[in-house]
Design a protein around this motif. Structure first.
Motif, short mmCIF file in Angstrom:
data_model
loop_
_atom_site.label_atom_id
_atom_site.label_comp_id
_atom_site.label_asym_id
_atom_site.label_seq_id
_atom_site.Cartn_x
_atom_site.Cartn_y
_atom_site.Cartn_z
N PRO A 184 -57.81 55.22 49.82
CA PRO A 184 -57.85 53.92 50.51
C PRO A 184 -59.00 53.04 50.02
CG PRO A 184 -57.49 55.69 52.08
CD PRO A 184 -57.78 56.34 50.75
N SER A 185 -60.07 53.65 49.54
CA SER A 185 -61.18 52.85 49.02
C SER A 185 -60.78 52.07 47.77
CB SER A 185 -62.39 53.75 48.72
OG SER A 185 -62.09 54.68 47.71
N THR A 186 -59.80 52.58 47.02
CA THR A 186 -59.30 51.85 45.85
C THR A 186 -58.66 50.54 46.29
OG1 THR A 186 -58.88 53.96 44.74
CG2 THR A 186 -57.83 52.01 43.81
N LYS A 187 -57.92 50.60 47.37
CA LYS A 187 -57.31 49.38 47.92
C LYS A 187 -58.40 48.41 48.37
CE LYS A 187 -54.12 47.76 51.44
NZ LYS A 187 -53.26 48.13 52.57
N PHE A 197 -54.24 50.65 39.74
CA PHE A 197 -53.19 50.52 40.74
C PHE A 197 -51.80 50.51 40.08
CE2 PHE A 197 -50.78 47.23 43.35
CZ PHE A 197 -50.32 48.13 44.29
N LEU A 198 -51.68 49.78 38.98
CA LEU A 198 -50.40 49.71 38.28
C LEU A 198 -50.04 51.03 37.62
CD1 LEU A 198 -48.00 48.08 37.04
CD2 LEU A 198 -49.53 47.57 35.12
N SER A 199 -50.98 51.57 36.83
CA SER A 199 -50.64 52.75 36.03
C SER A 199 -50.52 54.03 36.85
CB SER A 199 -51.66 52.94 34.91
OG SER A 199 -52.93 53.19 35.44
N VAL A 232 -61.25 43.32 47.85
CA VAL A 232 -62.52 42.61 47.88
C VAL A 232 -62.76 41.89 46.55
CG1 VAL A 232 -65.03 42.93 47.93
CG2 VAL A 232 -63.59 44.04 49.64
N ASN A 233 -62.56 42.59 45.46
CA ASN A 233 -62.77 41.97 44.16
C ASN A 233 -61.72 40.91 43.85
OD1 ASN A 233 -65.20 43.25 43.01
ND2 ASN A 233 -64.04 45.10 43.39
N ALA A 234 -60.52 41.07 44.42
CA ALA A 234 -59.50 40.04 44.25
C ALA A 234 -59.92 38.75 44.95
CB ALA A 234 -58.15 40.53 44.79
N TYR A 235 -60.49 38.86 46.13
CA TYR A 235 -60.94 37.66 46.84
C TYR A 235 -62.05 36.95 46.08
CZ TYR A 235 -58.19 39.21 50.85
OH TYR A 235 -57.17 39.60 51.67
N TYR A 294 -46.36 48.32 48.10
CA TYR A 294 -46.72 49.69 47.74
C TYR A 294 -47.86 50.21 48.62
CZ TYR A 294 -43.77 49.31 43.64
OH TYR A 294 -42.69 49.16 42.79
N VAL A 295 -47.81 49.87 49.88
CA VAL A 295 -48.84 50.31 50.82
C VAL A 295 -48.87 51.85 50.93
CG1 VAL A 295 -47.46 50.17 52.94
CG2 VAL A 295 -49.92 49.75 53.03
N HIS A 296 -47.73 52.49 50.70
CA HIS A 296 -47.65 53.95 50.78
C HIS A 296 -48.47 54.66 49.70
CE1 HIS A 296 -44.52 52.73 47.93
NE2 HIS A 296 -44.70 53.92 47.37
N VAL A 297 -48.83 53.95 48.64
CA VAL A 297 -49.63 54.54 47.57
C VAL A 297 -51.03 54.89 48.07
CG1 VAL A 297 -50.70 54.04 45.32
CG2 VAL A 297 -48.34 53.37 45.75
N PHE A 298 -51.49 54.21 49.09
CA PHE A 298 -52.85 54.40 49.59
C PHE A 298 -52.92 55.26 50.83
CE2 PHE A 298 -52.65 50.29 47.39
CZ PHE A 298 -53.59 50.51 46.41
N ASP A 299 -51.89 56.02 51.09
CA ASP A 299 -51.90 56.92 52.26
C ASP A 299 -52.96 58.00 52.09
OD1 ASP A 299 -49.95 55.53 53.55
OD2 ASP A 299 -48.32 56.84 52.90
N LYS A 300 -53.48 58.48 53.22
CA LYS A 300 -54.58 59.45 53.22
C LYS A 300 -54.11 60.90 53.13
CE LYS A 300 -57.84 56.71 55.83
NZ LYS A 300 -58.72 56.69 56.99
#
Length: 168
Positions: free
Chosen positions: A71-74, A58-60, A79-82, A161-167
């Motif tokens: 979107p699956s990356t998000k 996500f950072l790089s 999920v793993n963050a929780y 950075y929600v725009h990074v996960f646009d479809k």
């Protein structure tokens, strides 16, 4: 901008540690196949490792190079963050509990040695093993603190950075 710099630094601190934990987790997975009770811990540790590596992606890619991510990356990241929040909470609670009582740590060492039917390794005393365990507890407590800060920044950056996960 300072938050992003801190996030970058923390990510690079967490990456090698997560790599080591990933290798350890593979060994625990094989032990878990023989002892299914260990599998919950294996999956929690794996979620933490996955979180660190997905946050690096996500950072790089997403933040630094503005490459669109699926979107699956998000979803994987969230999920793993929780689960990682649970990992951090367990580490902090256990560390505080163990650091408050030397008698508990001494009892764990004594019981472990008795269960194995062995004696202490040459050159070690219970006090020296207590120092080693105390060092490991401090390391995990520090690691958990860094991870907690990283998690809070990740959740903020996901909103920014929600725009990074646009479809697109």
């Amino acid at each position: 901008m300072k938050m992003l710099s801190l996030y970058r630094i923390l990510t690079y601190i967490l990456l090698p540690i997560a790599g080591i934990f990933g290798a350890i987790d593979v060994l625990f997975l094989f032990a878990g196949l023989a002892q299914p009770a260990l599998l919950l811990g294996v999956f929690i540790l794996a979620a933490m490792v996955i979180y660190v590596f997905i946050s690096f992606i996500f950072l790089s890619k997403g933040i630094e190079r503005s490459i669109p991510l699926k979107p699956s990356t998000k979803d994987w990241l969230k999920v793993n963050a929780y689960v990682t929040v649970g990992f951090v909470a367990l580490n902090i609670i256990q560390a505080i509990g163990l650091l408050r009582s030397d008698a508990t740590v001494k009892q764990v060492i004594t019981d472990s040695i008795a269960m194995q039917g062995a004696s202490l390794p040459a050159g070690y005393t219970i006090e020296s093993l207590m120092k080693i365990i105390r060092g490991a507890i401090y390391f995990l407590l520090t690691f958990s603190g860094i991870l907690l800060i990283h998690l809070s920044i990740t959740f903020r950056l996901l909103k920014a950075y929600v725009h990074v996960f646009d479809k697109e």
